[in-house]
Design an enzyme around this catalytic site. Structure first.
Site, PDB file in Angstrom:
ATOM      1  N   ASP A   1      -3.785  84.435  14.097  1.00  0.00           N
ATOM      2  CA  ASP A   1      -2.869  84.051  13.025  1.00  0.00           C
ATOM      3  C   ASP A   1      -1.659  83.317  13.589  1.00  0.00           C
ATOM      4  O   ASP A   1      -1.259  83.512  14.737  1.00  0.00           O
ATOM      5  CB  ASP A   1      -2.439  85.266  12.196  1.00  0.00           C
ATOM      6  CG  ASP A   1      -1.716  86.333  13.006  1.00  0.00           C
ATOM      7  OD1 ASP A   1      -2.081  86.547  14.177  1.00  0.00           O
ATOM      8  OD2 ASP A   1      -0.787  86.967  12.461  1.00  0.00           O
TER       9      ASP A   1
ATOM     10  N   GLU B   1      -0.827  89.658  13.802  1.00  0.00           N
ATOM     11  CA  GLU B   1       0.222  89.867  14.798  1.00  0.00           C
ATOM     12  C   GLU B   1       1.537  89.287  14.321  1.00  0.00           C
ATOM     13  O   GLU B   1       2.592  89.866  14.545  1.00  0.00           O
ATOM     14  CB  GLU B   1      -0.173  89.229  16.129  1.00  0.00           C
ATOM     15  CG  GLU B   1       0.659  89.713  17.329  1.00  0.00           C
ATOM     16  CD  GLU B   1       1.954  88.951  17.542  1.00  0.00           C
ATOM     17  OE1 GLU B   1       2.810  89.445  18.297  1.00  0.00           O
ATOM     18  OE2 GLU B   1       2.129  87.857  16.962  1.00  0.00           O
ATOM     19  N   GLU B   2       1.468  88.159  13.628  1.00  0.00           N
ATOM     20  CA  GLU B   2       2.678  87.499  13.151  1.00  0.00           C
ATOM     21  C   GLU B   2       3.192  88.107  11.850  1.00  0.00           C
ATOM     22  O   GLU B   2       4.287  87.764  11.404  1.00  0.00           O
ATOM     23  CB  GLU B   2       2.422  86.003  12.941  1.00  0.00           C
ATOM     24  CG  GLU B   2       2.008  85.241  14.197  1.00  0.00           C
ATOM     25  CD  GLU B   2       3.133  85.095  15.208  1.00  0.00           C
ATOM     26  OE1 GLU B   2       4.189  85.731  15.031  1.00  0.00           O
ATOM     27  OE2 GLU B   2       2.950  84.349  16.181  1.00  0.00           O
TER      28      GLU B   2
ATOM     29  N   GLU C   1       0.312  86.019  25.093  1.00  0.00           N
ATOM     30  CA  GLU C   1       1.568  85.564  24.486  1.00  0.00           C
ATOM     31  C   GLU C   1       2.231  84.486  25.347  1.00  0.00           C
ATOM     32  O   GLU C   1       2.120  84.505  26.577  1.00  0.00           O
ATOM     33  CB  GLU C   1       2.535  86.740  24.317  1.00  0.00           C
ATOM     34  CG  GLU C   1       2.145  87.726  23.231  1.00  0.00           C
ATOM     35  CD  GLU C   1       2.237  87.134  21.830  1.00  0.00           C
ATOM     36  OE1 GLU C   1       2.908  86.092  21.650  1.00  0.00           O
ATOM     37  OE2 GLU C   1       1.630  87.713  20.916  1.00  0.00           O
TER      38      GLU C   1
END
Length: 379
Positions: free
Chosen positions: A72, A137-138, A166
């Site tokens: 995402d 995750e976002e 990341e």
């Protein structure tokens, strides 16, 4: 065009705004299944998660290295401000532009191609490779990595090493990797007073005045001194509200929102107790609601950090700094079932911004670093 760049562009072309995966994981699954990975889709409340594993010749006795990340991306912001459409990959000035270019579709592509090259060169590899990928995750991060970790934990699945893709680098690829993150805990405080006419303060009780001395003490408090790996814990006010908007009314309550970013030098329980002690000392009538979005985690120097530092130096010539700065990440969940979790990816200067990009010169070296780590740890 390199295989890593081609796959990166294929993923960027999917408008996977959180939590919509837009079939990115299907693309990844097809590549992994062709390598012999056992792939499992784990869906939860509109979130798509992928757990894929390929055992080596040692079976479950071999070390397991997992690549973790997210498909995402954050929303684009105003489309008219982008130089080129965010979901149409574009090359300009030696850079690849598109939403997710840095955070973190290049890392995902590099994971895949590194694994393909490793398996081709080491078909009888001893250890295991796994992928833990989410589309949450976002966003709230409540149905993504944390759910997969809970499932794996219930099955008794333990990871030995995990690289989270990341974007940790600063100016050059590999100059910074994250071997830990601070915890994050927020509080919602309501201090009660008595509403009244501002000309008759003796008939009211001003919660702002009551809160002010406690607020000053909380702001001045030294919560800990940090340690070798973490800076001191910080306490910051994010929101403060009171009043009706009228100039002649003493408010009936004051609302305060605050956040701790805390290290392994402090505990949730200890910080909460100290806040309550300060509020109680000032005789406040209050309610306080706590929420912990992540505990701190730390990977001391060891096999994974050594392998990653060696791979980065061999590929780029860069000396790596281990760091625990920045916000929270999904590493906080994975650390529950994995003793060595490190985050490493491309430079983060453009993440979440208009015209997000990655320098093309970093794409294949990123893949090569991941492959070198596989060769060192599980070949």
């Amino acid at each position: 065009m390199s295989a890593t760049l081609a796959l990166t562009e294929q993923l960027i072309a999917r408008a996977s705004v959180t939590p919509d995966d837009q079939h990115c994981q299907q693309i990844m699954t097809e590549r992994l299944a062709a390598l012999g990975f056992e792939c499992e889709t784990i869906a939860s409340h509109g979130v798509t998660n992928l757990w894929a594993v390929k055992r080596g010749t040692a079976g479950r006795d071999g070390k397991l290295l997992a690549f973790a990340g997210h498909t995402d991306v954050v929303p684009t912001g105003p489309l008219e401000q982008w130089t080129s459409p965010p979901f149409i990959p574009a090359h300009r000035d030696g850079k690849l532009y598109g939403r997710g270019a840095a955070d973190m579709k290049t890392s995902l592509a590099a994971f895949i191609v590194a694994s393909e090259e490793f398996v081709a060169a080491h078909p009888d590899h001893r250890g295991a490779i796994a992928f833990l990928i989410t589309s949450d995750e976002e966003g709230p991060a409540t149905d993504g990595t944390v759910k997969v970790v809970e499932l794996l934990d219930a099955r008794g699945e333990q990871l030995d090493y995990c690289i989270v893709g990341e974007p940790t680098s600063s100016a050059e690829l590999g100059d910074v990797v994250k071997n830990g993150r601070r915890g994050s805990m927020s509080g919602e405080l309501i201090v009660k007073g008595v509403q009244g006419h501002i000309a008759y303060p003796h008939l009211a009780k001003n919660p702002i005045h009551l809160l002010a001395p406690a607020l000053a003490e909380l702001a001045a408090e030294q919560w800990d001194a940090g340690n070798e790996y973490f800076p001191p814990t910080t306490w910051q006010v994010s929101n403060l509200r009171a009043g009706t908007g009228a100039t002649n009314v003493i408010p009936g309550h004051a609302d305060l929102m605050f956040n701790f970013r805390f290290s392994t030098a402090s505990t949730v329980e200890g910080l909460q107790a100290r806040v309550h002690a300060i509020l109680d000392k000032h005789g406040l009538d209050y309610t306080l609601k706590w929420s912990v979005s992540g505990l701190p985690f730390l990977t001391p120097r060891g096999e994974l950090s050594n392998a990653l530092e060696h791979a980065i130096r061999a590929e780029t010539g860069v000396t790596t700094e281990l760091s625990t700065t920045g916000g929270t990440s999904d590493g906080r969940f994975i650390a529950r079932i994995c003793p060595q979790v490190i985050e490493f990816g491309p430079p983060n200067g453009s993440i979440h911004k208009i015209d997000e990009h990655i320098e093309l010169r970093f794409v294949d070296p990123l893949k090569n670093v991941y492959r070198r780590v596989l060769e060192q740890l599980i070949a």
